[in-house]
Enzyme design. Structure first.
Site, PDB file in Angstrom:
ATOM      1  N   SER A  96       0.894  -1.406   0.052  1.00  0.00           N
ATOM      2  CA  SER A  96       0.079  -0.088   0.045  1.00  0.00           C
ATOM      3  C   SER A  96       0.808   1.213  -0.036  1.00  0.00           C
ATOM      4  O   SER A  96       1.691   1.344  -0.915  1.00  0.00           O
ATOM      5  CB  SER A  96      -0.933   0.023   1.107  1.00  0.00           C
ATOM      6  OG  SER A  96      -2.023   0.733   0.955  1.00  0.00           O
ATOM      7  N   ASP A 220     -10.398  -5.111  -4.631  1.00  0.00           N
ATOM      8  CA  ASP A 220      -9.692  -4.343  -3.931  1.00  0.00           C
ATOM      9  C   ASP A 220     -10.385  -2.898  -3.860  1.00  0.00           C
ATOM     10  O   ASP A 220     -10.109  -1.920  -4.657  1.00  0.00           O
ATOM     11  CB  ASP A 220      -8.115  -4.253  -4.190  1.00  0.00           C
ATOM     12  CG  ASP A 220      -7.410  -3.333  -3.076  1.00  0.00           C
ATOM     13  OD1 ASP A 220      -7.999  -2.815  -2.228  1.00  0.00           O
ATOM     14  OD2 ASP A 220      -6.194  -3.365  -3.122  1.00  0.00           O
ATOM     15  N   HIS A 248      -7.450  -5.881  -0.047  1.00  0.00           N
ATOM     16  CA  HIS A 248      -6.391  -5.162   0.009  1.00  0.00           C
ATOM     17  C   HIS A 248      -4.943  -5.666   0.739  1.00  0.00           C
ATOM     18  O   HIS A 248      -4.035  -5.048   0.733  1.00  0.00           O
ATOM     19  CB  HIS A 248      -6.715  -3.711   0.724  1.00  0.00           C
ATOM     20  CG  HIS A 248      -5.528  -2.740   0.399  1.00  0.00           C
ATOM     21  ND1 HIS A 248      -5.265  -2.316  -0.699  1.00  0.00           N
ATOM     22  CD2 HIS A 248      -5.060  -1.918   1.323  1.00  0.00           C
ATOM     23  CE1 HIS A 248      -4.165  -1.402  -0.717  1.00  0.00           C
ATOM     24  NE2 HIS A 248      -4.153  -1.189   0.789  1.00  0.00           N
TER      25      HIS A 248
END
Length: 274
Positions: A96, A220, A248
Site C-alpha cells: 500500500s 480491492d 487489499h
C-alpha cells in the site's frame, strides 16, 4: 536519533545471505502483517522489518505533523534506515502506502534497490475525471471517511477493516486488522490517512528505473484493478501479476500465492515454488 527504536527495526532471516529483503507495511498494520509471507524467504534472505512512525511499536514521540504531512517524511525515514543499516541492492516489498514510499525512494537513491515489489500500491486514491483516472474514491467518499474517523474512530476501524480486508468467510482476518488499526492514536491515524489518501504521485512513476513487480488482487476497494494496470503501464521495467485473492491485503489473505508470484518474478522459470 535512535532509528532502531524510532522504527522498531527487526532483523531476522539468514544472516549470511547474499541479498537482503526489506518489508514495509501499509496504513493501519505493522510489521507483523508480513509474518506468514516472511516464512517463505527467511532461509534464503536476510530480512529487515520495520514499523512506520505512528504505527505498530514505533516511537510515537518521533511523529510530528510537519514531517509526516505527506509521503516525503516516510521517504526520509526509509533513506535514513537504509543508510543506518548500510543496505544496498535490496529487494523491497512495500504494501500500500509503503509501496509508493519505496518507489519514491528508488528515484533519489537507486543504488538502494535491486528489485521493488508493490503490493496493492497506488499513486493516487482519488478519482480524476479530467484524465479519466479511477483511483477508487471520490471527494464525497473521502470526506465521509474522515467524518466517520472523527465521530467514532473505533467503530470506523471495525467497519473499515471488514470492507478493505474482504474475505468475509474468514472474519478473523478483518478482526486482526481492526486490532492493529485501533492501536493507532486516533488523531495520528486521521492525520496519516489524509496524507495518504490525498497524495498524487502519478507524475513520479516514469522517473524510477528500478525493476518493479506490481502485484494486484481482485475486488480491492482501496486500490481497484485499474490502478494496478495504471502502475504497470506507466512504470518502466515493470511486471504485472494478478494473485488469486480478494481485498487489499494479499500477503495476509493469500501469503502462499504472493510468495509464489514473488519467487517466480525473482527466479523466472522456477514456477514460483513455495
Amino acid at each position: 536519533m535512535d532509528i532502531t527504536r524510532r522504527n522498531n527495526i527487526t532483523i531476522t532471516g539468514n544472516p549470511d545471505a547474499a541479498r537482503t529483503m526489506v518489508f514495509g507495511h501499509g496504513f493501519g498494520t505493522d510489521q507483523t502483517s508480513f509474518h506468514e509471507l516472511v516464512k517463505h524467504f527467511e532461509k534464503e534472505y536476510r530480512i529487515v522489518l520495520y514499523d512506520n512512525v505512528g504505527g505498530g511499536r514505533s516511537d510515537l514521540e518521533a511523529f510530528t505533523p510537519q514531517r509526516y504531512r505527506d509521503l516525503s517524511g516516510y521517504v526520509s525515514d526509509l533513506i535514513e534506515l537504509f543508510e543506518y543499516l548500510d543496505l544496498k541492492e535490496v529487494i523491497y516489498i512495500g504494501h500500500s502506502v509503503n509501496g509508493m514510499v519505496g518507489l519514491l525512494t528508488s528515484i533519489s537513491h537507486p543504488s538502494f534497490f535491486h528489485k521493488l515489489i508493490l503490493l496493492g500500491a497506488s499513486p493516487r486514491y482519488l478519482n480524476d475525471p479530467e484524465t479519466l483516472y479511477m483511483g477508487g474514491f471520490n471527494e464525497e467518499d473521502l470526506q465521509g471517511l474522515y467524518e466517520a474517523m472523527s465521530s467514532n474512530y473505533y467503530a470506523w476501524a471495525s467497519g473499515f477493516s471488514k470492507m478493505v480486508m474482504a474475505n468475509p468467510e474468514r472474519p478473523q482476518l478483518a478482526e486482526s486488522f481492526a486490532a492493529t488499526l485501533s492501536e493507532i492514536r486516533p488523531d495520528v491515524a486521521q492525520f496519516v490517512a489524509r496524507a495518504i489518501f490525498e497524495s498524487d504521485h502519478r507524475a513520479d512513476l516514469p522517473n524510477t528505473f528500478t525493476d518493479i513487480l506490481v502485484i494486484q488482487t481482485s475486488n480491492d476497494i482501496a486500490v481497484p484493478q485499474e490502478v494496478g494496470e495504471y502502475l504497470h503501464k506507466h512504470i518502466k521495467n515493470s511486471t504485472y501479476a494478478q494473485v488469486d485473492t480478494h481485498g487489499h491485503f494479499p500477503h495476509i489473505s493469500a501469503p502462499n500465492e504472493v510468495a509464489a508470484a514473488i519467487k517466480n518474478y525473482l527466479n523466472p522459470g522456477s514456477g514460483g515454488s513455495v
